[in-house]
Scaffold this active site. Structure first.
Site, PDB file in Angstrom:
ATOM      1  N   ASP A 186      48.263  34.920  37.115  1.00  0.00           N
ATOM      2  CA  ASP A 186      47.153  34.104  37.553  1.00  0.00           C
ATOM      3  C   ASP A 186      47.108  32.727  37.097  1.00  0.00           C
ATOM      4  O   ASP A 186      47.893  32.339  36.204  1.00  0.00           O
ATOM      5  CB  ASP A 186      45.723  34.847  37.054  1.00  0.00           C
ATOM      6  CG  ASP A 186      44.438  34.260  37.768  1.00  0.00           C
ATOM      7  OD1 ASP A 186      44.514  33.750  38.760  1.00  0.00           O
ATOM      8  OD2 ASP A 186      43.478  34.652  37.252  1.00  0.00           O
ATOM      9  N   ARG A 195      41.966  44.210  49.241  1.00  0.00           N
ATOM     10  CA  ARG A 195      40.501  43.783  48.747  1.00  0.00           C
ATOM     11  C   ARG A 195      39.735  44.420  49.922  1.00  0.00           C
ATOM     12  O   ARG A 195      38.577  44.891  49.594  1.00  0.00           O
ATOM     13  CB  ARG A 195      40.591  42.373  48.762  1.00  0.00           C
ATOM     14  CG  ARG A 195      41.253  41.609  48.003  1.00  0.00           C
ATOM     15  CD  ARG A 195      40.629  41.717  46.486  1.00  0.00           C
ATOM     16  NE  ARG A 195      39.446  41.491  46.373  1.00  0.00           N
ATOM     17  CZ  ARG A 195      39.002  40.124  46.059  1.00  0.00           C
ATOM     18  NH1 ARG A 195      39.668  39.394  46.068  1.00  0.00           N
ATOM     19  NH2 ARG A 195      37.646  40.256  45.927  1.00  0.00           N
ATOM     20  N   GLN A 254      38.766  42.578  42.564  1.00  0.00           N
ATOM     21  CA  GLN A 254      40.301  42.545  42.748  1.00  0.00           C
ATOM     22  C   GLN A 254      40.965  43.423  41.979  1.00  0.00           C
ATOM     23  O   GLN A 254      42.167  43.990  42.588  1.00  0.00           O
ATOM     24  CB  GLN A 254      40.432  40.999  41.875  1.00  0.00           C
ATOM     25  CG  GLN A 254      41.890  40.725  41.869  1.00  0.00           C
ATOM     26  CD  GLN A 254      42.558  40.162  43.281  1.00  0.00           C
ATOM     27  OE1 GLN A 254      42.083  39.570  43.959  1.00  0.00           O
ATOM     28  NE2 GLN A 254      43.694  40.957  43.668  1.00  0.00           N
ATOM     29  N   CYS A 304      46.883  37.474  42.236  1.00  0.00           N
ATOM     30  CA  CYS A 304      45.450  37.870  42.784  1.00  0.00           C
ATOM     31  C   CYS A 304      45.116  36.937  43.787  1.00  0.00           C
ATOM     32  O   CYS A 304      44.435  37.004  44.651  1.00  0.00           O
ATOM     33  CB  CYS A 304      44.353  37.851  41.748  1.00  0.00           C
ATOM     34  SG  CYS A 304      44.264  36.487  40.718  1.00  0.00           S
ATOM     35  N   HIS A 307      36.681  40.519  37.038  1.00  0.00           N
ATOM     36  CA  HIS A 307      36.956  40.422  38.664  1.00  0.00           C
ATOM     37  C   HIS A 307      37.208  41.783  38.813  1.00  0.00           C
ATOM     38  O   HIS A 307      38.383  42.066  39.291  1.00  0.00           O
ATOM     39  CB  HIS A 307      38.185  39.409  38.898  1.00  0.00           C
ATOM     40  CG  HIS A 307      38.087  39.157  40.393  1.00  0.00           C
ATOM     41  ND1 HIS A 307      37.366  39.426  41.199  1.00  0.00           N
ATOM     42  CD2 HIS A 307      38.972  38.256  40.971  1.00  0.00           C
ATOM     43  CE1 HIS A 307      37.323  38.925  42.427  1.00  0.00           C
ATOM     44  NE2 HIS A 307      38.547  38.165  42.386  1.00  0.00           N
ATOM     45  N   ARG A 367      29.200  36.048  43.165  1.00  0.00           N
ATOM     46  CA  ARG A 367      30.320  35.389  42.564  1.00  0.00           C
ATOM     47  C   ARG A 367      29.655  34.212  41.736  1.00  0.00           C
ATOM     48  O   ARG A 367      29.089  33.323  42.508  1.00  0.00           O
ATOM     49  CB  ARG A 367      31.258  35.037  43.424  1.00  0.00           C
ATOM     50  CG  ARG A 367      32.282  33.931  42.738  1.00  0.00           C
ATOM     51  CD  ARG A 367      33.675  33.650  43.761  1.00  0.00           C
ATOM     52  NE  ARG A 367      34.306  34.603  43.714  1.00  0.00           N
ATOM     53  CZ  ARG A 367      35.672  34.847  44.066  1.00  0.00           C
ATOM     54  NH1 ARG A 367      36.262  33.338  44.431  1.00  0.00           N
ATOM     55  NH2 ARG A 367      36.706  35.746  43.839  1.00  0.00           N
TER      56      ARG A 367
HETATM   57  N1  NVA Z   1      40.881  33.421  37.431  1.00  0.00           N
HETATM   58  C1  NVA Z   1      40.807  32.938  38.773  1.00  0.00           C
HETATM   59  C2  NVA Z   1      40.814  33.806  39.604  1.00  0.00           C
HETATM   60  C3  NVA Z   1      40.677  33.779  40.988  1.00  0.00           C
HETATM   61  C4  NVA Z   1      40.637  34.805  41.985  1.00  0.00           C
HETATM   62  C5  NVA Z   1      39.582  32.345  38.589  1.00  0.00           C
HETATM   63  O1  NVA Z   1      38.416  32.479  38.060  1.00  0.00           O
HETATM   64  O2  NVA Z   1      39.600  31.199  39.267  1.00  0.00           O
HETATM   65  N1   CP Z   2      41.388  36.548  44.656  1.00  0.00           N
HETATM   66  C1   CP Z   2      40.323  36.310  45.107  1.00  0.00           C
HETATM   67  O1   CP Z   2      39.420  36.648  44.544  1.00  0.00           O
HETATM   68  O2   CP Z   2      40.418  35.118  45.980  1.00  0.00           O
HETATM   69  P1   CP Z   2      39.281  34.278  46.538  1.00  0.00           P
HETATM   70  O3   CP Z   2      38.842  33.303  45.191  1.00  0.00           O
HETATM   71  O4   CP Z   2      40.008  33.465  47.434  1.00  0.00           O
HETATM   72  O5   CP Z   2      38.076  35.077  46.786  1.00  0.00           O
END
Ligand code: NVA
Ligand code: CP
Length: 300
Positions: A219, A287, A132, A259, A129, A102
């Site tokens: 989101d 997930r 997800q 998400c 992502h 990540r």
């Molecule tokens: N768009 C959000 C998704 C979190 C799962 C982010 O990147 O923070």
């Molecule tokens: N939706 C998602 O990826 O959650 P986290 O940021 O908690 O991993």
């Protein structure tokens, strides 16, 4: 399929293979049938950003498959002090059987795949992502039986989620509509691809996008790394919210997905969120099953 970097790399049959295996693994887990398909394999999990769902579901998932997960915070790795992805992955490929990463820049994930010799899984970048969205598609299939011809509307920021939902939805035969302010559209190449390859619209008009939707999705307005823009974004996204009026434009029985994490009162009202909590938390649970399927297909 050698890696999971972004959904545009997957074929239609990759999607059905992953989703069918995810359903099977979910069934087995619910019925106490053990499936140690990755006995003694090790997954490294590199995080440059926070996580609740991704971290825990990957760690539990690899454990249930008979392997082990190593949580690797970039704060503790040399990558956090400037060692590049190409060197990091050439080292880690000698120890590990797969990496979930990540990070911010999609290029870092692509570099890992290019320079490493083990499967790389994108656990979220600023661009995409994919894990997800595989869980999202699995959840929609559970509730709606089929993905083909269903309309999914995403309301809010044209971010990593919007990008991956467009690609995943269209590749699985869904109609996808995006409602976002003009300055916050999804990736231009993805829009171009979607217009050429499926039923797709992108408009600032929330009610128009939501009309006849089978799935409403949203989101946060400010993603991880954009905390400094939160105030500006709160103004830009005013009204880009799933609330009962917007829900009223969707088809009867429409699902609401998120998400997570959610900012209730911003992109979604608390009452709509709670009315659809079963769907949203099934989505979060999925997930685990979808990522177990990805790990089995890549690492076995
Ligand atoms: N768009 C959000 C998704 C979190 C799962 C982010 O990147 O923070
Ligand atoms: N939706 C998602 O990826 O959650 P986290 O940021 O908690 O991993």
């Amino acid at each position: 399929m050698k890696h999971l970097l972004k959904l545009s790399d997957l074929s239609e049959s990759d999607f059905s293979e992953i989703l069918d295996l995810a359903d099977k693994l979910k069934y087995e887990r619910k019925n106490g049938i053990s499936h140690k398909l990755l006995q003694d394999k090790t997954l490294g999990m590199i995080f440059r950003k926070s996580s609740t769902r991704t971290r825990v579901s990957f760690e539990v998932g690899i454990h249930e498959l008979g392997g082990q997960g190593l949580f690797l915070s970039s704060n503790d790795l040399q990558i956090g002090r400037g060692e590049d992805a190409a060197d990091t992955v050439r080292v880690l490929s000698r120890y590990l059987d797969g990496i979930m990463i990540r990070t911010f820049d999609q290029q870092e994930v692509e570099d890992m795949a290019k320079f490493g010799t083990i499967p790389i899984i994108n656990g979220l970048t600023d661009y995409a992502h994919p894990c997800q969205v595989l869980a999202d598609l699995m959840t929609i299939r559970e509730y709606k039986k089929d993905l083909k011809g269903k309309k999914m509307t995403f309301i809010g920021d044209g971010n990593n989620m919007a990008n991956s939902l467009i690609v995943g939805g269209i590749k699985c035969g869904m109609e996808v509509a995006i409602a976002c302010p003009d300055e916050y559209k999804p990736d231009a190449d993805i829009i171009k691809w979607a217009e050429a390859n499926g039923k797709f619209t992108c408009t600032p008009d929330i009610m128009k996008a939501s009309d006849g939707a089978d799935v409403l999705y949203t989101d946060v307005w400010a993603s991880m790394g954009q905390e400094g823009e939160a105030a500006k974004r709160r103004v830009a996204f005013e009204g880009y919210q799933i609330n009962s009026k917007v829900y009223g434009a969707a088809n009867e029985g429409a699902m609401v997905l998120h998400c997570l994490p959610a900012h209730k009162g911003e992109e979604i009202t608390a009452d709509v969120f709670e009315a659809h909590a079963n769907e949203i938390f099934d989505e979060a649970e999925n997930r685990l099953h979808a990522q177990k399927a990805v790990m089995v297909l890549l690492m076995k």
